[in-house]
Design an enzyme around this catalytic site. Structure first.
Site, PDB file in Angstrom:
ATOM      1  N   LYS A  48       0.931  -1.375  -0.170  1.00 56.72           N
ATOM      2  CA  LYS A  48       0.013  -0.001  -0.085  1.00 56.72           C
ATOM      3  C   LYS A  48       0.936   1.191   0.143  1.00 56.72           C
ATOM      4  O   LYS A  48       1.941   1.348   0.728  1.00 56.72           O
ATOM      5  CB  LYS A  48      -0.838  -0.222   1.286  1.00 56.72           C
ATOM      6  CG  LYS A  48      -1.908   1.139   1.461  1.00 56.72           C
ATOM      7  CD  LYS A  48      -2.899   0.958   2.677  1.00 56.72           C
ATOM      8  CE  LYS A  48      -4.005   2.102   2.575  1.00 56.72           C
ATOM      9  NZ  LYS A  48      -4.803   1.911   3.850  1.00 56.72           N
ATOM     10  N   SER A 101      -9.953   2.243   2.720  1.00 57.15           N
ATOM     11  CA  SER A 101      -8.879   2.955   1.986  1.00 57.15           C
ATOM     12  C   SER A 101      -8.111   2.116   1.123  1.00 57.15           C
ATOM     13  O   SER A 101      -7.434   2.447   0.401  1.00 57.15           O
ATOM     14  CB  SER A 101      -8.183   3.940   3.103  1.00 57.15           C
ATOM     15  OG  SER A 101      -7.242   3.338   3.789  1.00 57.15           O
ATOM     16  N   SER A 136     -10.429   0.137   6.975  1.00 53.13           N
ATOM     17  CA  SER A 136      -9.468   0.130   5.666  1.00 53.13           C
ATOM     18  C   SER A 136      -9.175  -0.931   5.081  1.00 53.13           C
ATOM     19  O   SER A 136      -8.593  -0.948   3.993  1.00 53.13           O
ATOM     20  CB  SER A 136      -8.679   1.239   5.801  1.00 53.13           C
ATOM     21  OG  SER A 136      -9.269   2.745   5.769  1.00 53.13           O
TER      22      SER A 136
END
Lengths: 499, 95
Positions: free
Chosen positions: A82, A163, A187
């Protein structure tokens, strides 16, 4: 190569480790198959930065280690990281304009732990800007697209959730065998649910936050996303551990999490919180939950009704604490030491111009809310009040765990929704995290895994919440639920066929 | 508690976010919606409840007060928008 690329990209991490060990294929072959898949799925926009050359170098080095008998626990496995984890020498943006050209000169502890265990990095996955969002629509680099399509509206592009939407999309579309995520209010778990994969937010303090770009420091936690519970366990074993550079990381021995997957949950007590039966939740989500309860009962678990009475206050509590911490953390982006700078006539104006230009709408909204609730005269009424309610929420779980070992809930209140419509009312978007935020406020571990499809053929996940530091029981129950659910559906074939 | 435009402008100033009049107008109702929504916490009785600043009680660690890192000026300045001779450069702040 003895294996077709699509066979290689469909392997789980556990299977790939066996294949590498048996010399069925090399890490270079495995990595190349995933690099090809990343290219073929370019339109999903899952990556902010791709690192194929680096990946092939790392794969080469991995193959050499294995040949000389020095293979590490995850040696040669291609993963995505990420774009909130600082990676040395590789651009790290948090999907924000303000960090568009930021190249860290250091490595986050968690990604370093993964590299020390031999992983190959395919690239950096997109996210909601600074991890603030549940749809990936706040990324400066455009929407990430979910590889799944609704059978009733196959032309409409869907959100992967957020997210960690880029990570979820990449793992679901077979671009990466697994990916790192971060979870501040859901998330990891909500995008895992939307994309039909698994993901665990570990106990707060299990993984170091050092080098992970901060959103809300008392809530942020790193965790793995992969296609099976076992793969999550393998990744978490590498990612976790005490780090002197993060004073909130716990000095607790990291078990071999994959050993927890014994398949035996006889006698285990599973709590069902009545407050999670909410008005407005689609009937198919409640049915999915009931099916999960049934499966666990059939596997020998005892079902117990529990109460988490302050559940309805979790979201408002979160939306004081998270913006407050965010407004403080994001004060560092001032255009002086790194990141974007928009010059003004004086220093203050340079700050104001830089931040106005560099942050997106949702990030600004949260900075404003956070600044307000921390400002003189309001600090006690909002921020301290929220911290008091936070304790009540944590105590709810402590009380529930006097009666049960884990808690089972849905992960998200809906299937993946359509991309593109700008939500006028931010609170509606915040409601995506209604089942997940309490877990962050209480610092507990939570796992999401796919257990069924909606009427539209879209994946739906269930969440298993554990006691602090008891990821092992969470994973054990997850393994049993995974086997019972036997979730074998794949994302839209026309998208995958492109691979 | 409802925020007026003047208060929102003050908050923007505190947050170092430049906002023109049109943006302020747009943000006032948004922020008020959220503030009104979070104010439902007022109905929770929190008498004798201590604030919980961190979810897991692991205590603060101490270490020896000694230098463990440093001598990396180039790394520190590598991402600076502007630097000169080992310093960050900012707009003139003294008239």
């Amino acid at each position: 190569m003895s294996n077709a690329p699509s066979e290689l990209t469909n392997l789980t991490i556990a299977q790939a480790l066996k294949g590498l060990e048996n010399k069925d294929f090399t890490s270079k072959e495995l990595t190349q198959a995933h690099i090809d898949s990343v290219e073929a799925h370019d339109k999903l926009n899952a990556f902010v930065t791709k690192t194929p050359e680096l990946a092939l170098q790392q794969a080469d080095a991995s193959d050499k280690r294995r040949a000389s008998g020095d293979a590490k626990p995850l040696d040669g496995i291609p993963l995505a990281i990420k774009d909130l984890y600082c990676t040395k020498g590789v651009r790290t943006t948090a999907s924000s304009h303000i960090l568009e050209n930021f190249v860290p000169t250091y490595e986050s502890t968690v990604s370093q732990n993964l590299f020390d265990d031999g992983i190959v990095m395919l690239g950096k996955t997109s996210l909601d800007e600074f991890a603030m969002g549940s749809s990936n629509m706040t990324s400066y680099f455009g929407n990430v697209i979910n590889p799944w399509r609704s059978t009733s509206a196959p032309d409409i592009e869907l959100t992967p959730g957020g997210s960690s939407g880029g990570s979820a999309s990449a793992v679901a579309a077979r671009m990466a065998m697994g990916a790192t995520g971060t979870d501040t209010g859901g998330s990891i778990r909500q995008p895992a649910s939307f994309c039909g994969i698994s993901g665990i937010k570990p106990t707060y303090g299990r993984c170091s936050r050092w080098g992970v770009i901060a959103f809300a420091s008392s809530l942020d936690q790193a965790g793995p996303m992969a296609r099976t519970v076992e793969d999550c366990a393998l990744m978490l074993t590498s990612m976790a551990g005490h780090d002197p550079k993060d004073s909130t990381s716990a000095d607790i021995k990291v078990p071999d999490f994959s050993a927890a997957l014994t398949g035996d949950i006889r006698g285990l007590k599973v709590g069902i919180p009545k407050e999670y039966r909410m008005d407005g939740t689609p009937a198919e989500i409640d049915a999915l939950w009931d099916q999960g309860i049934e499966w666990l009962k059939e596997s020998g678990a005892e079902i117990v009704d529990v109460s988490l009475p302050h559940t309805k206050y979790a979201l408002p509590t979160y939306y004081i604490i998270a913006p407050a911490e965010a407004s403080s953390n994001l004060a560092r982006y001032d255009g002086v030491r790194y990141g974007l700078r928009i010059e003004g006539d004086n220093l203050i104006e340079t700050y104001e111009n830089t931040r106005a230009e560099g942050f997106g709408d949702e990030v600004k909204r949260r900075i404003m809310i956070g600044t307000y609730v921390l400002s003189a005269g309001y600090y006690d009424a909002y921020y301290v009040k929220a911290q008091r309610v936070r304790r009540l929420i944590a105590q709810d779980f402590e009380n529930a765990y006097k009666q049960c070992d884990v808690i089972l809930t849905p992960t998200a209140p809906s299937e993946a929704f359509a991309l593109g419509q700008e939500e006028e009312d931010p609170i509606k978007m915040y409601l995506n995290d209604v089942f997940t935020v309490s877990v962050n406020l209480a610092g507990l571990p939570g796992l999401s895994l796919p257990t069924g499809l909606s009427a539209n053929g879209l994946p739906l996940g269930l969440q298993i919440i554990g006691k602090s530091w008891d990821e092992e029981t969470v994973l054990r129950v997850g393994g049993v639920l995974e086997k019972a659910a036997n979730f074998v559906a794949m994302p839209d074939s026309s998208i995958l066929k492109a691979a | 508690m409802s925020l007026d435009k003047q208060t929102v402008a003050k908050v923007a100033r505190l947050a170092r976010l430049k906002m023109d009049d049109a943006e302020l107008e747009e943000r006032v109702p948004q922020i008020n919606t959220i503030i009104k929504w979070v104010e439902q916490l007022a109905e929770v009785n929190t008498d004798n409840v201590d604030p919980l600043p961190s979810p897991v009680d692991i205590g603060m660690k101490q270490r020896k007060d000694e230098v463990t890192d440093g001598n990396c000026q180039e790394d520190v300045l590598a991402n600076a928008p502007e630097s000169l001779e080992g310093f960050y450069v900012v707009p003139k702040i003294v008239e």
